[in-house]
Design an enzyme around this catalytic site. Structure first.
Site, PDB file in Angstrom:
ATOM      1  N   HIS A 294      26.256  15.347 -14.998  1.00 43.36           N
ATOM      2  CA  HIS A 294      26.670  14.378 -16.373  1.00 43.36           C
ATOM      3  C   HIS A 294      26.404  13.219 -16.038  1.00 43.36           C
ATOM      4  O   HIS A 294      25.554  12.562 -15.399  1.00 43.36           O
ATOM      5  CB  HIS A 294      28.250  14.783 -16.740  1.00 43.36           C
TER       6      HIS A 294
ATOM      7  N   HIS B 195      17.952  17.172 -20.785  1.00 46.52           N
ATOM      8  CA  HIS B 195      19.131  17.120 -21.650  1.00 46.52           C
ATOM      9  C   HIS B 195      19.388  18.392 -22.301  1.00 46.52           C
ATOM     10  O   HIS B 195      18.493  18.906 -22.809  1.00 46.52           O
ATOM     11  CB  HIS B 195      18.995  16.026 -22.315  1.00 46.52           C
TER      12      HIS B 195
ATOM     13  N   ASP C  87      20.209   8.277 -17.915  1.00 45.17           N
ATOM     14  CA  ASP C  87      20.663   7.962 -16.578  1.00 45.17           C
ATOM     15  C   ASP C  87      19.476   7.750 -15.664  1.00 45.17           C
ATOM     16  O   ASP C  87      19.721   7.028 -14.752  1.00 45.17           O
ATOM     17  CB  ASP C  87      21.425   9.036 -15.972  1.00 45.17           C
TER      18      ASP C  87
HETATM   19  N1  ACO Z   1      14.889  19.017 -12.829  1.00 43.13           N
HETATM   20  C1  ACO Z   1      14.095  20.197 -12.530  1.00 43.13           C
HETATM   21  N2  ACO Z   1      14.390  21.166 -13.305  1.00 43.13           N
HETATM   22  C2  ACO Z   1      15.330  21.255 -14.563  1.00 43.13           C
HETATM   23  C3  ACO Z   1      15.949  19.832 -14.662  1.00 43.13           C
HETATM   24  C4  ACO Z   1      15.627  18.847 -13.795  1.00 43.13           C
HETATM   25  N3  ACO Z   1      16.400  17.649 -13.864  1.00 43.13           N
HETATM   26  N4  ACO Z   1      16.711  20.175 -15.740  1.00 43.13           N
HETATM   27  C5  ACO Z   1      16.502  21.580 -16.148  1.00 43.13           C
HETATM   28  N5  ACO Z   1      15.545  21.909 -15.213  1.00 43.13           N
HETATM   29  C6  ACO Z   1      14.891  23.264 -15.555  1.00 43.13           C
HETATM   30  C7  ACO Z   1      16.033  24.155 -14.913  1.00 43.13           C
HETATM   31  O1  ACO Z   1      15.737  24.462 -13.624  1.00 43.13           O
HETATM   32  C8  ACO Z   1      15.453  25.585 -15.998  1.00 43.13           C
HETATM   33  O2  ACO Z   1      14.288  25.844 -15.478  1.00 43.13           O
HETATM   34  P1  ACO Z   1      14.006  27.550 -15.633  1.00 43.13           P
HETATM   35  O3  ACO Z   1      13.911  27.929 -17.185  1.00 43.13           O
HETATM   36  O4  ACO Z   1      12.777  27.745 -15.025  1.00 43.13           O
HETATM   37  O5  ACO Z   1      15.285  28.442 -14.993  1.00 43.13           O
HETATM   38  C9  ACO Z   1      15.273  24.537 -17.187  1.00 43.13           C
HETATM   39  O6  ACO Z   1      14.909  23.540 -16.820  1.00 43.13           O
HETATM   40  C10 ACO Z   1      16.308  24.593 -18.301  1.00 43.13           C
HETATM   41  O7  ACO Z   1      17.363  24.037 -17.658  1.00 43.13           O
HETATM   42  P2  ACO Z   1      18.844  24.182 -17.822  1.00 43.13           P
HETATM   43  O8  ACO Z   1      19.667  24.112 -16.510  1.00 43.13           O
HETATM   44  O9  ACO Z   1      19.054  25.553 -18.535  1.00 43.13           O
HETATM   45  O10 ACO Z   1      19.142  22.989 -19.129  1.00 43.13           O
HETATM   46  P3  ACO Z   1      20.842  22.682 -19.312  1.00 43.13           P
HETATM   47  O11 ACO Z   1      20.700  22.328 -20.725  1.00 43.13           O
HETATM   48  O12 ACO Z   1      21.811  23.784 -18.838  1.00 43.13           O
HETATM   49  O13 ACO Z   1      20.896  21.520 -18.346  1.00 43.13           O
HETATM   50  C11 ACO Z   1      21.067  19.301 -17.527  1.00 43.13           C
HETATM   51  C12 ACO Z   1      20.908  20.259 -19.039  1.00 43.13           C
HETATM   52  C13 ACO Z   1      22.546  19.663 -16.978  1.00 43.13           C
HETATM   53  C14 ACO Z   1      20.933  17.703 -17.997  1.00 43.13           C
HETATM   54  C15 ACO Z   1      19.833  19.403 -16.586  1.00 43.13           C
HETATM   55  O14 ACO Z   1      18.666  18.836 -17.173  1.00 43.13           O
HETATM   56  C16 ACO Z   1      20.060  18.594 -15.377  1.00 43.13           C
HETATM   57  O15 ACO Z   1      20.490  19.228 -14.412  1.00 43.13           O
HETATM   58  N6  ACO Z   1      19.469  17.402 -15.238  1.00 43.13           N
HETATM   59  C17 ACO Z   1      19.750  16.665 -14.021  1.00 43.13           C
HETATM   60  C18 ACO Z   1      21.158  15.781 -14.012  1.00 43.13           C
HETATM   61  C19 ACO Z   1      21.046  14.835 -15.160  1.00 43.13           C
HETATM   62  O16 ACO Z   1      20.181  13.949 -15.298  1.00 43.13           O
HETATM   63  N7  ACO Z   1      22.200  15.000 -15.869  1.00 43.13           N
HETATM   64  C20 ACO Z   1      22.376  13.873 -16.854  1.00 43.13           C
HETATM   65  C21 ACO Z   1      22.473  14.332 -18.402  1.00 43.13           C
HETATM   66  S1  ACO Z   1      22.556  13.096 -19.418  1.00 43.13           S
HETATM   67  C22 ACO Z   1      24.153  12.933 -19.349  1.00 43.13           C
HETATM   68  O17 ACO Z   1      24.949  13.887 -19.169  1.00 43.13           O
HETATM   69  C23 ACO Z   1      24.751  11.592 -19.550  1.00 43.13           C
END
Ligand code: ACO
Length: 436
Positions: free
Chosen positions: A267, A306, A362
Site C-alpha cells: 500500500h 493497482h 507511488d
Molecule cells: N509486479 C509484478 N507482477 C505483479 C505486480 C507487480 N507490481 N502486481 C501484480 N502483479 C501480477 C501478479 O503476480 C498476478 O500475476 P498472476 O496472475 O500471474 O498470478 C497479477 O499481476 C495480478 O496481481 P494481484 O496480486 O492479483 O493484483 P492485486 O489487485 O491483488 O494487487 C497490488 C494490487 C497489491 C497493488 C499489486 O499490483 C502490487 O503488489 N503492486 C506492487 C506494490 C505497489 O506498488 N503498491 C502500491 C499500490 S497503490 C497504493 O496502495 C497507494
C-alpha cells in the site's frame, strides 16, 4: 418485484429465488434465504480481499479504474490539482462542497488553532529510538492522542466528532515533522501559525536557526502531491479505519489502524519500496535481469499495478509532470533514468500488458520526495499527511451511515470437526515443524 432482479436456481434443491438488484449490486444477506434445509445457515458469498464486494455506499470519491478517472465529490482530480489548495480539498472532502472565501478562512483558522501537541506527546516522541521508523512514530503518536482527548470517545455527538477531526488534521503535520527531526537528532520546531498549512509543515521539518525560506515551486509541488493523495475510496487503509471505527472506538484509534495499513509495502509503503528497489537495481544495465526476476515471480515491480486502475493511474500521470518541475529546481534525480527505463520496458512487455500493470501513484512520488530532501523512510509519512482529509471524511461518513454496523465478515470453516480433548500425557511427542 422490480425488473432489476436476479433469478438464481439452486441446483441442489431445484428451487428458484429472485433477488433484487440495486445500484448494480445484490445484497449478500439476500442470499441467506437460499438453503438446502432448515439447519443450513444460508448461502454466503466468498470474497477474500473484497475483490467484488461493496462494503458501503459513499459519496466522497469516484474512481473508474478502466478509464483512469478519479474525482473527489465530482470534481476531476486534474482540475483540483491545478487550481485548488490542499485545505480547499480537505474542506471539500469533509464538507461535500468547495468552500467560499469566508468558509475557507474559518476552516483555516480552526486548523491553525489546533496545531500544537501536548508537551507529553513531544516527550513520547523523544522516547523513540534514534533510528525508529517515522511511520511507526506517527502510528504510535496518533494512537496516543486518544489518551489525551478522552472526550473523543463520544462519537455520537457531531460537534465532538468535528472537533476531533480538526484536531487530527491540524496536529498530523506537527507530529510528522517532530518524527523527522527526532530521526535527525534535531530539536523540534514548533508550529508557526503565520505560515499556511503546507508552509508550516515544511518549516517545522527543515528550519535550522530561523525560519525556513521555502522554494515556492517545491512547496506547491508538495501541496499538489498531498491533493493527489487526499482520498482514494475504499483502499486498504480507509477500509481499516472504517472496520476499526465500526466498533465505535474514538477517531484517533481508528485512524492509527489506517496508518498501520498504509505502512505496508503493498500500500503506501510502496513509495519507500520503489526507492529501495531503484537503489538495488543501481544501474540501467541491470534492468533486464531485474525484469526477468519479476516475470519469474521472484519479486514485484514496486510502484506498478493497482487493484482498481487497469488502464493507468491518473495520479501517476500528474506526478510524472510534477517530477520534471521539481527536478528543474533540484537537478535531476540520478535514479530517474532507471525509473524511466523500467517504465519503458515494462509498458512494452507482454507480462505487464496482459496483467494490466501500469505505474501507480507511488512509482514517481518517491523520486520527487527524495529530490526535495526527505529520507526514504519518510515518504509514507508524507502519503499519510496527504491522505488524512480523506480518512477523516470516510470515518465521518461511516459513523453517520445508518446501514453500517460493526464490521464482522463471515468465514468458511475448514478446520477439524468436534473431537475429544487429549490430555498432555497422551499427546504425540514429535517436534512440530515451526518449533524447529
Ligand atoms: N509486479 C509484478 N507482477 C505483479 C505486480 C507487480 N507490481 N502486481 C501484480 N502483479 C501480477 C501478479 O503476480 C498476478 O500475476 P498472476 O496472475 O500471474 O498470478 C497479477 O499481476 C495480478 O496481481 P494481484 O496480486 O492479483 O493484483 P492485486 O489487485 O491483488 O494487487 C497490488 C494490487 C497489491 C497493488 C499489486 O499490483 C502490487 O503488489 N503492486 C506492487 C506494490 C505497489 O506498488 N503498491 C502500491 C499500490 S497503490 C497504493 O496502495 C497507494
Amino acid at each position: 418485484m422490480p425488473n432489476d432482479t436476479l433469478t438464481i436456481k439452486d441446483n441442489r434443491t431445484g428451487r428458484s429465488y429472485e433477488i433484487p438488484i440495486n445500484d448494480n449490486a445484490i445484497r449478500a444477506n439476500d442470499l441467506k434465504k437460499i438453503k438446502v434445509d432448515d439447519d443450513d445457515f444460508g448461502l454466503m458469498t466468498y470474497d477474500p480481499a473484497f475483490l467484488g464486494t461493496a462494503a458501503c455506499r459513499s459519496s466522497i470519491t469516484y474512481i473508474d479504474g478502466d478509464k483512469g478517472i478519479l474525482r473527489y465529490r465530482g470534481y476531476p482530480i486534474e482540475q483540483l490539482a491545478e487550481q485548488s489548495t490542499f485545505l480547499e480539498v480537505a474542506y471539500l472532502l469533509n464538507h461535500g462542497e468547495l468552500p467560499n472565501q469566508e468558509q475557507l478562512k474559518h476552516w483555516t483558522d480552526e486548523l491553525t488553532s489546533h496545531t500544537y501537541v501536548h508537551t507529553n506527546i513531544t516527550k513520547f516522541l523523544e522516547g523513540f529510538r534514534y533510528d525508529a521508523h517515522p511511520m511507526g512514530m506517527l502510528l504510535g503518536a496518533v494512537s496516543a492522542l486518544s489518551t489525551f482527548y478522552p472526550d473523543a470517545k463520544n462519537i455520537a455527538d457531531p460537534k465532538n466528532r468535528y472537533l476531533q477531526r480538526i484536531r487530527l488534521l491540524a496536529k498530523a503535520p506537527t507530529i510528522a515533522a517532530f518524527a523527522f527531526r527526532h530521526s535527525r537528532g534535531l530539536p523540534f520546531v514548533f508550529p508557526d501559525n503565520d505560515f499556511d498549512y503546507i508552509g508550516n509543515f515544511v518549516n517545522m521539518t527543515f528550519s535550522i536557526g530561523g525560519r525556513h525560506k521555502p522554494n515556492k515551486v517545491l512547496q506547491r509541488a508538495l501541496e499538489v502531491l498531498f491533493i493527489l493523495h487526499a482520498d482514494h475510496e475504499q483502499n486498504c487503509s480507509t477500509n481499516a479505519i472504517r472496520a476499526v471505527g465500526s466498533s465505535h472506538v474514538d477517531l484517533f484509534s481508528a485512524v492509527s489502524a489506517g496508518i498501520a495499513a498504509l505502512y505496508g509495502p503493498l500500500h503506501g509503503g510502496a513509495n519507500e519500496a520503489v526507492l529501495n528497489m531503484l537503489d538495488e537495481i543501481d544501474s540501467v544495465k541491470n534492468i533486464p535481469d531485474f525484469i526477468r526476476g519479476v516475470k519469474a515471480g521472484e519479486r514485484r515491480l514496486m510502484g506498478f499495478g493497482h487493484r482498481v486502475y487497469k488502464s493507468y493511474d491518473p495520479r501517476a500521470k500528474l506526478i510524472k509532470e510534477i517530477a520534471y518541475e521539481v527536478f528543474e529546481q533540484t537537478g535531476l534525480n540520478p535514479k530517474l533514468d532507471i525509473a524511466l527505463e523500467l517504465e519503458r520496458i515494462a509498458l512494452e512487455d507482454d507480462y505487464f500488458i496482459t496483467r494490466k500493470l501500469y505505474p501507480n501513484v507511488d512509482f514517481y512520488s518517491g523520486l520527487i520526495y527524495q529530490a526535495m530532501g526527505y529520507p526514504t523512510e519518510f515518504f509514507t509519512v508524507l502519503f499519510a499527511l496527504g491522505r488524512m482529509p480523506g480518512w477523516l471524511a470516510q470515518w465521518e461518513e461511516m459513523v453517520i451511515d445508518s446501514e453500517q454496523k460493526i464490521s464482522r465478515p463471515r468465514q468458511i470453516y475448514i478446520g477439524s470437526d468436534e473431537r475429544p480433548y487429549v490430555p498432555m500425557g497422551k499427546r504425540q511427542s514429535t517436534v512440530s515443524a515451526e518449533a524447529g
